[in-house]
Design a protein around this motif. Structure first.
Motif: not given
Ligand code: CA
Length: 513
Positions: A376, A37, A193, A396, A83, A374, A348-351
């Motif tokens: 993903l 992340m 992360h 998420n 998160r 986001t 793979y992702t972002s917050d």
């Protein structure tokens, strides 16, 4: 007699070995899970989503080998809350982290704890940002709070530690070091992360000249006038008026004015810069000379100055992403070189997402697409066909049940998300609407909640202001026209409001009922 005993012993060992082989073959092998992340990584800055800004071949590889979610969203677009949602599979009002100021209660059920109970070796390296110590990890080595880009402090299993180097590279190395020394009799769950590309976008020294010769055009709605959208009128998050000349644009200006909302930024800029060694500092100053010259040439011409600000923002943001992509490449190579690529699920992702000048903004928070959406992608060898693109509305909130499902562990009924396995073949029934609730009050953004369906988005700013908005995403994908007063949409608004109330009941969000 002795020969007979030896023969019996040999047969006994042979029989047991045979049993062990049989049992290893008959029990399904549980995959390893690598959960990568980043922080504030806009999907617009991943070439698998859009080739316009940057090439990210290593991140793209995960999508090529698995599934890319075109419509993945977060339930609350801000760092710590997102998160907490991913760890628990519960909305913010149930996991207790509504804003960045709240402390995560580590006694609640989380994915690392459940995976650990199911025989996984668990670890987190990098950004944690939840104020309480990580629980449920056999190994943890995390940044304190937001962490620093250069020569950063870490908390290694509760002990203060400093590493020399650039944060993204350090997180990668610590992750690979852990993979090397992990207990190889167990499947692993590693959360790698990254801090990058969080504000204030400080690139690796070796990347300070990347994109020097690239021209980045302003987004078509950079000069959005926010007509009919009260929530946007009050915010203080524009590239044009609300960024700091030093911290955000890297001009070492002693006597420049500070925007009120950034009262803390000048001091923070010098603190961050002072973490560089003498040599690194000299390279930093040399590399930004060109940008400082351009600032002096542009600052008295409004349009040119706006363009310069946007460029300064985007250049450093993308330079940070170049390191994240390199990190993903390094860890994927490690898996392959060690024969782990066939039995490791990679996420793979972002917050959350981020505004890269759309609506004139930087940052996140709002339910408008760029922050709400986001990136993903999931690679799951043998389970997901290569190169699938999903248009399903996923959240998420779905990460926790998905990872438990992949591990063959039971999904607690208290988790509110859905295992994404249902979306892998594209035929299963799936949700037709998603629910969002943002609570923080900083930067002039009012708390708001809303619903997004395939075509429409209805949201309600309810605290600093009281204002409803409706968008037809099919006709107006950039969300420029609020249709809430439009007579043609009266029935659609009525239906969406009733669907919104159903979602609030379903997810037990009693604070707005
Ligand atoms: Ca974030």
């Amino acid at each position: 007699m002795e020969v007979k005993i030896r023969l019996n012993l040999s047969l006994f060992i042979l029989f047991n070995t045979f049993l062990l082989i049989i049992s290893a073959c008959s029990s399904p092998e549980r995959p390893n899970i690598l959960f990568i992340m980043s922080d504030d990584h806009a999907f617009q800055a991943i070439s698998a989503y859009s080739p316009d800004l940057i090439q990210t071949p290593n991140i793209d590889q995960i999508a090529k080998d698995g599934i890319l979610y075109n419509r993945a969203f977060v339930t609350n677009s801000i760092c710590a809350p997102s998160r907490a949602v991913m760890l628990t599979g519960k909305y913010s009002h149930l996991n207790g982290v509504r804003g960045n100021g709240e402390v995560f209660n580590g006694n609640q059920q989380t994915i690392p704890k459940l995976l650990q109970q199911n025989g996984y070796e668990t670890a987190i390296v990098g950004k944690w940002h939840l104020k309480s110590d990580p629980i449920g990890f056999d190994y943890w080595n995390v940044l304190p709070g937001q962490g620093d880009y250069y020569n950063p402090d870490f908390i290694k299993q509760g002990k203060d530690t400093v590493y020399q180097g650039y944060v993204t590279e350090i997180i990668t190395k610590l992750s690979i070091d852990w993979l090397k020394k992990r207990d190889k009799n167990k499947p692993f769950f590693l959360m790698m992360h990254h801090k990058a590309p969080h504000r204030s976008w400080m690139p690796a020294i070796k990347n300070l000249q990347l994109f020097d010769d690239t021209k980045f055009p302003l987004p078509s709605n950079f000069y959005d006038d926010y007509e009919g959208r009260e929530g946007l009128q009050k915010q203080m998050l524009t590239v044009k008026d609300h960024m700091d000349i030093r911290m955000d644009f890297k001009v070492p200006c002693i006597d420049c004015d500070t925007v009120e909302v950034n009262w803390w930024a000048p001091e923070e800029y010098w603190r961050r810069l002072n973490r560089l060694s003498q040599d690194e500092r000299a390279q930093w100053e040399e590399s930004y000379k060109k940008e400082v010259t351009e600032f002096l040439e542009a600052k008295n011409n409004e349009k040119r100055y706006d363009q310069w600000k946007f460029r300064r923002y985007i250049e450093d943001y993308l330079r940070c992403i170049a390191s994240v992509d390199e990190s993903v490449g390094d860890v994927l190579d490690f898996l392959k070189d060690n024969g782990l690529d066939k039995n490791t699920v990679v996420v793979y992702t972002s917050d959350q997402g981020f505004y890269l000048g759309e609506h004139g903004l930087f940052d996140k928070r709002f339910m408008y697409e760029e922050a709400f959406r986001t990136p993903l992608m999931i690679k799951n060898p043998d389970k997901i066909r290569k190169g699938i693109v999903s248009e399903q509305l996923v959240l998420n909130l779905d990460i926790a049940p998905t990872l438990l499902d992949i591990a063959g562990a039971e999904i607690p009924t208290s988790m509110q998300g859905l295992p994404l396995r249902e979306t892998w073949n594209g035929s299963a029934e799936w949700r037709d609407a998603i629910y969002y609730h943002f609570y923080e009050k900083g930067w002039g953004v009012s708390p708001h909640y809303g619903i997004r369906t395939d075509r429409y988005k209805l949201l309600h700013f309810y605290d600093l202001i009281d204002s409803w908005e409706l968008y037809d995403l099919q006709e107006d994908p950039n969300e420029m026209s609020n249709l809430i007063q439009h007579p043609e949409y009266t029935q659609i608004i009525k239906d969406l409001k009733s669907q919104l109330k159903e979602l609030q009941e379903k997810y037990k969000d009693k604070e707005v009922l």
